[in-house]
Design an enzyme around this catalytic site. Structure first.
Site, PDB file in Angstrom:
ATOM      1  N   ASP A 106     -48.781  28.638  34.185  1.00 19.01           N
ATOM      2  CA  ASP A 106     -48.449  27.744  35.292  1.00 19.01           C
ATOM      3  C   ASP A 106     -47.232  28.282  36.049  1.00 19.01           C
ATOM      4  OD1 ASP A 106     -50.331  26.050  34.160  1.00 19.01           O
ATOM      5  OD2 ASP A 106     -48.797  25.015  32.968  1.00 19.01           O
TER       6      ASP A 106
HETATM    7  N1  URA Z   1     -50.144  25.926  28.414  1.00 18.56           N
HETATM    8  C1  URA Z   1     -49.627  25.286  29.477  1.00 18.56           C
HETATM    9  O1  URA Z   1     -49.564  24.066  29.490  1.00 18.56           O
HETATM   10  N2  URA Z   1     -49.188  26.026  30.505  1.00 18.56           N
HETATM   11  C2  URA Z   1     -49.214  27.363  30.524  1.00 18.56           C
HETATM   12  O2  URA Z   1     -48.778  27.968  31.499  1.00 18.56           O
HETATM   13  C3  URA Z   1     -49.754  28.013  29.418  1.00 18.56           C
HETATM   14  C4  URA Z   1     -50.218  27.280  28.365  1.00 18.56           C
END
Ligand code: URA
Length: 248
Positions: A106
């Site tokens: 993310d």
């Molecule tokens: N899990 C998440 O919630 N976000 C990420 O970026 C990777 C794994």
């Protein structure tokens, strides 16, 4: 000499499987397959178009494959092209040859991301059937109870189904080390939210056997051939493995 006439042991040695002599020994021992058939010594290959495996582990042999490890900072988008013009992960690594991110972090998640032009390895690292574990440090709101940690370990109900069992350790109050191998969208954030402890900061610290080490946020480095081999091994489904010791 064109790639089409390269000797198999030379391509294996170039990929870091060992010296040419030890790669010849791998072939002589029947541990190397080309497109699924056991290779004979003296075999020539076009490394761009055949699938070569050692002990069942598919090895990337194309001459122009690159594999980078990036420590992604927060605020950078995991894409090779953002129509909104935001900072993107591929701007943080060399531009030639073109690489793409393996999987997705993310925008606010930090930590390890592989960038490569190796489509086979990228597929294997991200597809759930290969089950490559990824480890995260999650700074969460509040102090998760034992029951909350147990729930994270055994699986929590998300709107796209229950999560598989995960490894979860309490590193400090409000700091969890979580290892998952599914890689669903925003999975760690949604798991923590589901047990009442929203994530405040999330850092990926390991992809299979590769840890963050001393790589600073915003920096990249090349993965060494043995590291690429270790990722390939980690991304080999148990049913694909064949006998013999693991390749170097
Ligand atoms: N899990 C998440 O919630 N976000 C990420 O970026 C990777 C794994």
């Amino acid at each position: 000499m064109s790639a089409a006439s390269e000797r198999l042991q030379k391509a294996l040695a170039r990929a870091g499987l060992g010296s040419r002599r030890s790669c010849e020994e791998l072939i002589e021992a029947g541990r190397v397959t080309v497109d699924g058939a056991v290779a004979r010594l003296g075999r020539r290959i076009d490394a761009d178009s055949v699938v070569v495996a050692v002990d069942g582990v598919v090895i990337g042999l194309a001459a122009d494959l690159v594999h980078y490890l990036l420590n992604k900072p927060a605020g950078v988008v995991t894409t090779a092209d953002d129509p909104q013009g935001r900072p993107i992960v591929t701007d943080l690594a060399p531009g030639e040859p073109r690489v793409f991110p393996v999987g997705r972090l993310d925008i606010d998640t930090e930590g390890l991301l592989v960038l490569t032009n190796d489509g086979e390895l990228a597929h294997r690292l991200t597809h759930p059937s290969f089950g490559v574990p990824k480890e995260y440090l999650a700074h969460v709101a509040g102090r998760p109870s034992r029951a909350a940690v147990r729930a994270l370990r055994s699986g929590v109900d998300l709107d796209d189904g229950p999560t598989a069992p995960a490894k979860v350790a309490v590193v400090a109050p409000g700091l969890l080390r979580i290892e998952i191998h599914e890689g669903r969208n925003r999975q760690v954030r949604r798991m923590c939210e589901a047990v009442g402890h929203p994530v405040r900061r999330l850092v990926r610290t390991r992809i299979g056997p590769i840890g963050v080490g001393s790589l600073r946020p915003g920096r990249w480095r090349r993965l060494e051939p043995p590291e690429v081999r270790s990722l390939e091994r980690a991304a080999t489904a148990p049913g694909e493995r064949t006998g013999g010791p693991p390749p170097r």
